[in-house]
Scaffold this motif. Structure first.
Motif, PDB file in Angstrom:
ATOM      1  N   GLN A 105       0.837  -1.189   0.000  1.00  9.98           N
ATOM      2  CA  GLN A 105       0.000   0.000   0.000  1.00  9.98           C
ATOM      3  C   GLN A 105       0.883   1.253   0.000  1.00  9.98           C
ATOM      4  O   GLN A 105       1.828   1.359   0.775  1.00  9.98           O
ATOM      5  CB  GLN A 105      -0.897   0.010   1.243  1.00  9.98           C
ATOM      6  CG  GLN A 105      -1.849   1.188   1.324  1.00  9.98           C
ATOM      7  CD  GLN A 105      -2.579   1.243   2.653  1.00  9.98           C
ATOM      8  OE1 GLN A 105      -2.073   1.802   3.618  1.00  9.98           O
ATOM      9  NE2 GLN A 105      -3.752   0.632   2.702  1.00  9.98           N
ATOM     10  N   LYS A 249      -5.277  -5.261   6.146  1.00 12.69           N
ATOM     11  CA  LYS A 249      -5.216  -4.827   4.758  1.00 12.69           C
ATOM     12  C   LYS A 249      -4.793  -3.375   4.625  1.00 12.69           C
ATOM     13  O   LYS A 249      -4.226  -2.970   3.622  1.00 12.69           O
ATOM     14  CB  LYS A 249      -6.571  -5.036   4.078  1.00 12.69           C
ATOM     15  CG  LYS A 249      -6.990  -6.493   3.970  1.00 12.69           C
ATOM     16  CD  LYS A 249      -8.318  -6.637   3.263  1.00 12.69           C
ATOM     17  CE  LYS A 249      -8.725  -8.104   3.136  1.00 12.69           C
ATOM     18  NZ  LYS A 249     -10.044  -8.258   2.475  1.00 12.69           N
ATOM     19  N   SER A 250      -5.121  -2.549   5.634  1.00  6.31           N
ATOM     20  CA  SER A 250      -4.792  -1.134   5.582  1.00  6.31           C
ATOM     21  C   SER A 250      -4.862  -0.545   6.982  1.00  6.31           C
ATOM     22  O   SER A 250      -5.715  -0.922   7.780  1.00  6.31           O
ATOM     23  CB  SER A 250      -5.766  -0.373   4.663  1.00  6.31           C
ATOM     24  OG  SER A 250      -5.583   1.022   4.765  1.00  6.31           O
ATOM     25  N   GLU A 290      -9.779  -2.445   3.085  1.00  2.96           N
ATOM     26  CA  GLU A 290      -8.824  -1.822   2.170  1.00  2.96           C
ATOM     27  C   GLU A 290      -9.036  -0.317   2.057  1.00  2.96           C
ATOM     28  O   GLU A 290     -10.086   0.220   2.407  1.00  2.96           O
ATOM     29  CB  GLU A 290      -8.953  -2.448   0.777  1.00  2.96           C
ATOM     30  CG  GLU A 290      -8.498  -3.888   0.694  1.00  2.96           C
ATOM     31  CD  GLU A 290      -8.538  -4.408  -0.729  1.00  2.96           C
ATOM     32  OE1 GLU A 290      -9.166  -3.745  -1.576  1.00  2.96           O
ATOM     33  OE2 GLU A 290      -7.925  -5.453  -0.985  1.00  2.96           O
TER      34      GLU A 290
END
Length: 310
Positions: A105, A249-250, A290
């Motif tokens: 990311q 995921k984030s 996300e």
């Protein structure tokens, strides 16, 4: 004077944009998938988190230009109650890009636009005209605002007996502690700077937080320990909560989700044990999604149920 249970202040909101791409290659066009737009910025995210939990708040924020109009439309779409200070400068955009090949990311955060003297006075005037049980100041300062601007807001909050919750960093945080607030949420590095040391070991965190409390800077200090969890410290107690092991995921919005969970729990008169666990549950749940999304309610509830007896 308008009265609200919770008011959040964001002097530097952002139109958050997130998208996926396949392969990071220098000097080449990287085709992105259709972007997703979200309203972002510390206090805005806190209001969104409170809304997800079934609470209500008034989000006070600056907006300007076409990006500001998009941000307002997103808040309307998400049924977030808000009041804006229109600015000459356009609302900034932030961008999150995720590489499909590596799942890495990349976060691009742009500077906060300048605020004029008139706009600064308008922000102060709106806060003075509001009465709330909890006032949440979250995020950095825009250009044109002095480092003691949040301190000035804190002094206003005290006059109306609002409980001030502050989530910012650096000199603005140091200055606001001179007035004394209800709760702050530094990470370990930020806490070290507040007490004037280079670093803190984990076993030193509780005593460092109590230094802030004993000096009158805050009634409660919640120290974010990242993937290890968080600790809530008061004058007489300390409650450490380990973060649950989740598929991350984030980390975008995780800290704001944590603040939102805690403020919502405080507004519901929940115990401090529940307050810190709702914070950790919401912050951890936010990492499971996300891009610039926050948490899903069912995931936060599930994590809280797991944490409540820990």
């Amino acid at each position: 004077m308008k009265t609200f249970d919770i008011v959040t202040l964001t002097v530097s909101p952002a139109l958050d944009k997130s998208a996926h791409f396949s392969g990071l290659v220098p000097e080449q066009k990287m085709r992105c998938e259709t972007p997703i737009f979200d309203a972002g910025g510390g206090g805005v995210n806190v209001s969104k988190a409170i809304s997800k939990l079934g609470g209500t708040s008034l989000a006070v924020l600056t907006t300007g230009g076409a990006t500001g109009e998009m941000l307002k439309n997103i808040l309307k779409r998400d049924s977030i109650l808000f009041e804006v200070i229109e600015t000459e400068s356009w609302t900034r955009e932030n961008f999150v890009a995720v590489d499909n090949y590596t799942n890495s990311q990349y976060r691009f955060v742009f500077p906060a636009p300048a605020v004029t003297v008139f706009e600064k006075e308008k922000i102060s005037s709106i806060i003075q005209g509001l009465k709330s049980n909890f006032l949440v100041i979250s995020g950095g300062l825009s250009e044109g605002l002095a480092v003691d601007f949040y301190k000035q807001i804190a002094e206003t909050a005290k006059k109306s007996n609002s409980k001030l919750i502050v989530d910012t960093t650096g000199e603005p945080l140091k200055k606001v502690l001179e007035t004394g607030v209800y709760l702050i949420k530094p990470n370990v590095g930020e806490l070290a700077k507040l007490i004037g040391v280079e670093r803190l070991e984990m076993e030193e965190v509780k005593d460092a937080a109590k230094q802030i409390i004993e000096s009158g800077g805050a009634e409660m200090v919640v120290v974010s320990l990242g993937p290890q969890g968080a600790v809530l410290v008061t004058k007489d107690t300390a409650d450490f909560v380990a973060a649950p092991n989740v598929a991350k995921k984030s980390t975008v919005g995780a800290g704001d989700s944590m603040v939102g969970g805690m403020v919502w729990a405080l507004s519901q008169n929940k115990s401090l044990k529940e307050v810190i666990r709702w914070g950790v549950a919401c912050g951890s749940a936010a990492t499971m999604n996300e891009g610039t999304q926050l948490f899903k309610l069912e995931e936060a509830q599930r994590l809280f149920e797991w944490l409540k007896d820990k």
